[in-house]
Design an enzyme around this catalytic site. Sequence first.
Site, short mmCIF file in Angstrom:
data_model
loop_
_atom_site.label_atom_id
_atom_site.label_comp_id
_atom_site.label_asym_id
_atom_site.label_seq_id
_atom_site.Cartn_x
_atom_site.Cartn_y
_atom_site.Cartn_z
CE LYS A 225 -15.22 2.13 -3.07
NZ LYS A 225 -14.42 1.09 -2.38
CE1 TYR B 1 -9.81 2.17 -4.85
CE2 TYR B 1 -11.31 1.28 -6.50
CZ TYR B 1 -11.09 1.90 -5.27
OH TYR B 1 -12.15 2.26 -4.47
CG PHE C 56 -8.16 -7.50 -4.01
CD1 PHE C 56 -8.43 -6.17 -4.33
CD2 PHE C 56 -7.18 -7.76 -3.05
CE1 PHE C 56 -7.76 -5.13 -3.71
CE2 PHE C 56 -6.50 -6.72 -2.42
CZ PHE C 56 -6.79 -5.39 -2.76
NE ARG D 54 -9.42 7.43 4.57
CZ ARG D 54 -9.13 6.37 3.79
NH1 ARG D 54 -9.55 6.32 2.53
NH2 ARG D 54 -8.44 5.37 4.28
CB THR E 163 -10.96 -1.09 4.16
OG1 THR E 163 -10.01 -0.02 4.15
CG2 THR E 163 -11.14 -1.61 2.75
NE ARG F 24 -15.61 2.05 3.15
CZ ARG F 24 -14.35 2.36 2.85
NH1 ARG F 24 -13.46 2.48 3.83
NH2 ARG F 24 -13.99 2.57 1.60
CG ASN G 204 -15.50 -0.52 0.81
OD1 ASN G 204 -15.77 -0.01 -0.29
ND2 ASN G 204 -14.27 -0.58 1.27
CG HIS H 29 -12.44 6.46 -3.07
ND1 HIS H 29 -11.27 5.83 -2.72
CD2 HIS H 29 -12.12 7.74 -3.40
CE1 HIS H 29 -10.27 6.71 -2.85
NE2 HIS H 29 -10.76 7.87 -3.26
CD GLU I 75 -8.69 10.02 -4.77
OE1 GLU I 75 -9.63 10.42 -4.04
OE2 GLU I 75 -7.94 9.08 -4.46
P1 IDP Z 1 -10.13 2.40 1.50
O1 IDP Z 1 -11.21 2.46 0.45
O2 IDP Z 1 -10.69 2.14 2.86
O3 IDP Z 1 -9.19 3.58 1.45
P2 IDP Z 1 -8.00 0.83 0.21
O4 IDP Z 1 -7.06 -0.07 0.94
O5 IDP Z 1 -7.48 2.09 -0.37
O6 IDP Z 1 -9.25 1.08 1.18
O7 IDP Z 1 -8.64 -0.06 -0.94
C1 IDP Z 1 -9.42 0.52 -1.94
C2 IDP Z 1 -10.63 -0.35 -2.19
O8 IDP Z 1 -10.22 -1.61 -2.71
C3 IDP Z 1 -11.44 -0.70 -0.94
O9 IDP Z 1 -12.33 0.33 -0.55
C4 IDP Z 1 -12.14 -1.94 -1.36
O10 IDP Z 1 -13.29 -1.67 -2.17
C5 IDP Z 1 -11.09 -2.64 -2.22
N1 IDP Z 1 -10.27 -3.57 -1.44
C6 IDP Z 1 -9.28 -3.30 -0.56
N2 IDP Z 1 -8.75 -4.41 -0.02
C7 IDP Z 1 -9.42 -5.44 -0.61
C8 IDP Z 1 -9.35 -6.88 -0.48
O11 IDP Z 1 -8.55 -7.43 0.28
N3 IDP Z 1 -10.23 -7.60 -1.24
C9 IDP Z 1 -11.12 -7.02 -2.10
N4 IDP Z 1 -11.22 -5.68 -2.24
C10 IDP Z 1 -10.39 -4.91 -1.51
MG MG Z 2 -7.86 4.11 -0.11
#
Ligand code: IDP
Ligand code: MG
Length: 153
Positions: free
Chosen positions: A9, A49, A57, A85, A91, A102, A112, A115, A126
Amino acid sequence: MEKTVVLVKPDAVQRGLIGEILHRFERKGLQVIGMKMLRLSDLKVEEHYAHHKDKPFFGGLKEFMQAAPIVAIAIEGTDAIEAVRIIVGPTKGRVAPAGSIRGDFAMSVQENLVHASDAPETAAAEIERFFAQDEIFAYEHAPRPWVYAADER
Ligand code: IDP
Ligand code: MG
């Protein structure tokens, strides 16, 4: 063998962590089968997304993902989706276990660093989203016999 996608990212690109992140997957024994730097279009972030499109957000997440180029990496290996993963970690950076990307480098939920595809269907979607067919390389991975037992390859 499974294929999966990692996105380095914008925060990781800015923080000089492209090499560090790539190294984590390479040294594990996973095979890099594609890699490119790109800027995410509106369409691609919205597709990628889509599961967060209605979250409060989403606007901030979209801006973050477009704030600098990203690096897309396609990876292959036995159970690669799960293995990747685990290397990435959960996350929320500040509670991710030390040893994960992370856990070692991130404090944020949004910023973070990486992805990673979460299931075979999303991995396939993807790969199509980020790579043209001729940008995915099938080649013999010489270390494979040293990485896996015969019945795991
Ligand atoms: P992941 O990347 O661990 O699979 P996901 O729930 O798929 O997590 O969310 C995708 C991305 O969206 C996260 O990696 C993060 O950058 C962002 N994200 C997820 N939840 C939040 C939040 O509550 N606030 C801000 N950004 C979020
Ligand atoms: Mg995800």
